[in-house]
Design a protein around this motif. Structure first.
Motif, PDB file in Angstrom:
ATOM      1  N   LEU A 138      70.211  22.017  -7.247  1.00  0.00           N
ATOM      2  CA  LEU A 138      71.479  22.608  -6.811  1.00  0.00           C
ATOM      3  C   LEU A 138      72.391  21.546  -6.187  1.00  0.00           C
ATOM      4  O   LEU A 138      73.579  21.471  -6.509  1.00  0.00           O
ATOM      5  CB  LEU A 138      71.212  23.723  -5.803  1.00  0.00           C
ATOM      6  CG  LEU A 138      72.450  24.297  -5.138  1.00  0.00           C
ATOM      7  CD1 LEU A 138      72.931  25.534  -5.876  1.00  0.00           C
ATOM      8  CD2 LEU A 138      72.189  24.621  -3.681  1.00  0.00           C
ATOM      9  N   LEU A 139      71.844  20.728  -5.317  1.00  0.00           N
ATOM     10  CA  LEU A 139      72.654  19.734  -4.609  1.00  0.00           C
ATOM     11  C   LEU A 139      73.175  18.647  -5.542  1.00  0.00           C
ATOM     12  O   LEU A 139      74.343  18.228  -5.427  1.00  0.00           O
ATOM     13  CB  LEU A 139      71.858  19.141  -3.448  1.00  0.00           C
ATOM     14  CG  LEU A 139      71.470  20.141  -2.359  1.00  0.00           C
ATOM     15  CD1 LEU A 139      70.591  19.485  -1.308  1.00  0.00           C
ATOM     16  CD2 LEU A 139      72.689  20.791  -1.738  1.00  0.00           C
ATOM     17  N   TYR A 140      72.359  18.189  -6.474  1.00  0.00           N
ATOM     18  CA  TYR A 140      72.828  17.169  -7.417  1.00  0.00           C
ATOM     19  C   TYR A 140      73.899  17.734  -8.359  1.00  0.00           C
ATOM     20  O   TYR A 140      74.842  17.032  -8.712  1.00  0.00           O
ATOM     21  CB  TYR A 140      71.675  16.540  -8.196  1.00  0.00           C
ATOM     22  CG  TYR A 140      71.016  15.422  -7.428  1.00  0.00           C
ATOM     23  CD1 TYR A 140      71.571  14.144  -7.405  1.00  0.00           C
ATOM     24  CD2 TYR A 140      69.852  15.633  -6.699  1.00  0.00           C
ATOM     25  CE1 TYR A 140      70.976  13.113  -6.688  1.00  0.00           C
ATOM     26  CE2 TYR A 140      69.262  14.613  -5.977  1.00  0.00           C
ATOM     27  CZ  TYR A 140      69.825  13.349  -5.974  1.00  0.00           C
ATOM     28  OH  TYR A 140      69.237  12.336  -5.257  1.00  0.00           O
ATOM     29  N   ARG A 141      73.763  18.985  -8.747  1.00  0.00           N
ATOM     30  CA  ARG A 141      74.819  19.622  -9.558  1.00  0.00           C
ATOM     31  C   ARG A 141      76.125  19.665  -8.776  1.00  0.00           C
ATOM     32  O   ARG A 141      77.196  19.408  -9.319  1.00  0.00           O
ATOM     33  CB  ARG A 141      74.424  21.041  -9.961  1.00  0.00           C
ATOM     34  CG  ARG A 141      73.488  21.107 -11.112  1.00  0.00           C
ATOM     35  CD  ARG A 141      73.269  22.543 -11.552  1.00  0.00           C
ATOM     36  NE  ARG A 141      72.205  22.594 -12.526  1.00  0.00           N
ATOM     37  CZ  ARG A 141      71.316  23.556 -12.616  1.00  0.00           C
ATOM     38  NH1 ARG A 141      71.365  24.591 -11.785  1.00  0.00           N
ATOM     39  NH2 ARG A 141      70.371  23.521 -13.528  1.00  0.00           N
ATOM     40  N   PHE A 142      76.036  20.016  -7.512  1.00  0.00           N
ATOM     41  CA  PHE A 142      77.215  20.068  -6.652  1.00  0.00           C
ATOM     42  C   PHE A 142      77.888  18.691  -6.572  1.00  0.00           C
ATOM     43  O   PHE A 142      79.104  18.583  -6.736  1.00  0.00           O
ATOM     44  CB  PHE A 142      76.801  20.553  -5.252  1.00  0.00           C
ATOM     45  CG  PHE A 142      77.936  20.588  -4.270  1.00  0.00           C
ATOM     46  CD1 PHE A 142      78.792  21.673  -4.227  1.00  0.00           C
ATOM     47  CD2 PHE A 142      78.143  19.543  -3.377  1.00  0.00           C
ATOM     48  CE1 PHE A 142      79.844  21.712  -3.319  1.00  0.00           C
ATOM     49  CE2 PHE A 142      79.183  19.568  -2.474  1.00  0.00           C
ATOM     50  CZ  PHE A 142      80.039  20.658  -2.441  1.00  0.00           C
ATOM     51  N   ILE A 143      77.101  17.667  -6.346  1.00  0.00           N
ATOM     52  CA  ILE A 143      77.653  16.313  -6.222  1.00  0.00           C
ATOM     53  C   ILE A 143      78.300  15.863  -7.533  1.00  0.00           C
ATOM     54  O   ILE A 143      79.408  15.318  -7.544  1.00  0.00           O
ATOM     55  CB  ILE A 143      76.546  15.311  -5.808  1.00  0.00           C
ATOM     56  CG1 ILE A 143      76.079  15.609  -4.389  1.00  0.00           C
ATOM     57  CG2 ILE A 143      77.047  13.871  -5.918  1.00  0.00           C
ATOM     58  CD1 ILE A 143      74.793  14.898  -4.034  1.00  0.00           C
ATOM     59  N   LYS A 164      77.408   6.088   1.542  1.00  0.00           N
ATOM     60  CA  LYS A 164      76.186   6.871   1.389  1.00  0.00           C
ATOM     61  C   LYS A 164      76.451   8.316   1.760  1.00  0.00           C
ATOM     62  O   LYS A 164      77.246   8.601   2.642  1.00  0.00           O
ATOM     63  CB  LYS A 164      75.092   6.371   2.328  1.00  0.00           C
ATOM     64  CG  LYS A 164      74.426   5.103   1.944  1.00  0.00           C
ATOM     65  CD  LYS A 164      73.284   4.846   2.913  1.00  0.00           C
ATOM     66  CE  LYS A 164      72.724   3.467   2.723  1.00  0.00           C
ATOM     67  NZ  LYS A 164      71.658   3.191   3.707  1.00  0.00           N
ATOM     68  N   LEU A 165      75.739   9.201   1.071  1.00  0.00           N
ATOM     69  CA  LEU A 165      75.703  10.591   1.494  1.00  0.00           C
ATOM     70  C   LEU A 165      74.249  11.017   1.540  1.00  0.00           C
ATOM     71  O   LEU A 165      73.407  10.514   0.810  1.00  0.00           O
ATOM     72  CB  LEU A 165      76.554  11.493   0.603  1.00  0.00           C
ATOM     73  CG  LEU A 165      76.149  11.802  -0.839  1.00  0.00           C
ATOM     74  CD1 LEU A 165      75.076  12.874  -0.913  1.00  0.00           C
ATOM     75  CD2 LEU A 165      77.372  12.274  -1.586  1.00  0.00           C
ATOM     76  N   TYR A 166      73.971  11.913   2.454  1.00  0.00           N
ATOM     77  CA  TYR A 166      72.608  12.377   2.661  1.00  0.00           C
ATOM     78  C   TYR A 166      72.467  13.819   2.181  1.00  0.00           C
ATOM     79  O   TYR A 166      73.320  14.656   2.450  1.00  0.00           O
ATOM     80  CB  TYR A 166      72.226  12.322   4.139  1.00  0.00           C
ATOM     81  CG  TYR A 166      72.088  10.935   4.710  1.00  0.00           C
ATOM     82  CD1 TYR A 166      72.011   9.814   3.894  1.00  0.00           C
ATOM     83  CD2 TYR A 166      72.028  10.744   6.069  1.00  0.00           C
ATOM     84  CE1 TYR A 166      71.874   8.545   4.421  1.00  0.00           C
ATOM     85  CE2 TYR A 166      71.880   9.481   6.613  1.00  0.00           C
ATOM     86  CZ  TYR A 166      71.808   8.385   5.787  1.00  0.00           C
ATOM     87  OH  TYR A 166      71.667   7.126   6.317  1.00  0.00           O
ATOM     88  N   PHE A 209      82.670  12.221  -4.861  1.00  0.00           N
ATOM     89  CA  PHE A 209      81.392  11.614  -4.521  1.00  0.00           C
ATOM     90  C   PHE A 209      80.939  10.552  -5.526  1.00  0.00           C
ATOM     91  O   PHE A 209      79.848   9.993  -5.388  1.00  0.00           O
ATOM     92  CB  PHE A 209      80.317  12.686  -4.350  1.00  0.00           C
ATOM     93  CG  PHE A 209      80.609  13.636  -3.221  1.00  0.00           C
ATOM     94  CD1 PHE A 209      80.833  13.169  -1.937  1.00  0.00           C
ATOM     95  CD2 PHE A 209      80.690  14.996  -3.451  1.00  0.00           C
ATOM     96  CE1 PHE A 209      81.121  14.033  -0.893  1.00  0.00           C
ATOM     97  CE2 PHE A 209      80.976  15.876  -2.423  1.00  0.00           C
ATOM     98  CZ  PHE A 209      81.195  15.395  -1.136  1.00  0.00           C
ATOM     99  N   ASP A 210      81.780  10.265  -6.522  1.00  0.00           N
ATOM    100  CA  ASP A 210      81.467   9.179  -7.460  1.00  0.00           C
ATOM    101  C   ASP A 210      81.329   7.877  -6.678  1.00  0.00           C
ATOM    102  O   ASP A 210      82.141   7.571  -5.804  1.00  0.00           O
ATOM    103  CB  ASP A 210      82.575   9.019  -8.510  1.00  0.00           C
ATOM    104  CG  ASP A 210      82.595  10.137  -9.541  1.00  0.00           C
ATOM    105  OD1 ASP A 210      81.687  10.995  -9.517  1.00  0.00           O
ATOM    106  OD2 ASP A 210      83.541  10.156 -10.354  1.00  0.00           O
TER     107      ASP A 210
END
Length: 144
Positions: A32-37, A3-5, A43-44
Motif C-alpha cells: 500500500l505504501l509503495y503504491r502511494f509513493i 529520505k522518507l521513512y 516523492f521521485d
C-alpha cells in the motif's frame, strides 16, 4: 538525497510467522505504501527507508524500529514519515497528538497517514475533528 521513512507495524504477529520472514499484514502495508509513493511525483528521487515493528503494540513507544526512526528524525536524517493509518503509528490519543501538533512540526517532519487521508502539510487536517475522532477511536479500540 532526500529520505522518507515508511513506518509499518503490527501488534500481533501471524501465528505461522516461524515459517515466513514477516506477517502478511506487514507485506500488505508495504505494498500500500509503495503504491502511494509511486503515485506521487513529489516523492521521485527520495530514498525510502523502512522501519518495521512486527509483533509490537502501538499503545506505547517501546518499539525498537519506532525508537530508531524517532532518533533518526531528531538527527535530521529525513523529513517525511508515511504509514498506513494513525493506528499503525500510535494508538495513544495523547501521544499521537503530541507528535502531530508539537514534535513533528518542531523537527520539520511531514507526516502522512494514507488510509486516514491525513497530510500534516494541510493545517486543516491537523485541526480537524475528524483527525481527533479517528485517533481517539484507535486509542479506545486498543483498550478493549
Amino acid at each position: 538525497m532526500k529520505k522518507l521513512y515508511l513506518y509499518i507495524r503490527l501488534s500481533d504477529a501471524d501465528d505461522d510467522l516461524k515459517f515466513k520472514t514477516e506477517s502478511e499484514s506487514i507485506a500488505n502495508q508495504r505494498t500500500l505504501l509503495y503504491r502511494f509513493i509511486r503515485a506521487r511525483r513529489e516523492f521521485d528521487g527520495y530514498e525510502v527507508v523502512e522501519f518495521i515493528d512486527d509483533g509490537y503494540s502501538g499503545t506505547n513507544g517501546n518499539r525498537p524500529s519506532f525508537e530508531r526512526m524517532i532518533e533518526s528524525l531528531k538527527n535530521g536524517e529525513a523529513n517525511v514519515v508515511i504509514c498506513k493509518d494513525f493506528s499503525r503509528f500510535f494508538r495513544d490519543y495523547v501521544e499521537i497528538g503530541d507528535y502531530l501538533e508539537r514534535i513533528f512540526p518542531f523537527l520539520g517532519v511531514r507526516f502522512i497517514a494514507v488510509n486516514d487521508s491525513f497530510d500534516s502539510t494541510r493545517q486543516a487536517d491537523i485541526d480537524s475533528l475528524d483527525t481527533s475522532f479517528k485517533t481517539l477511536i484507535y486509542d479506545l479500540y486498543s483498550r478493549e
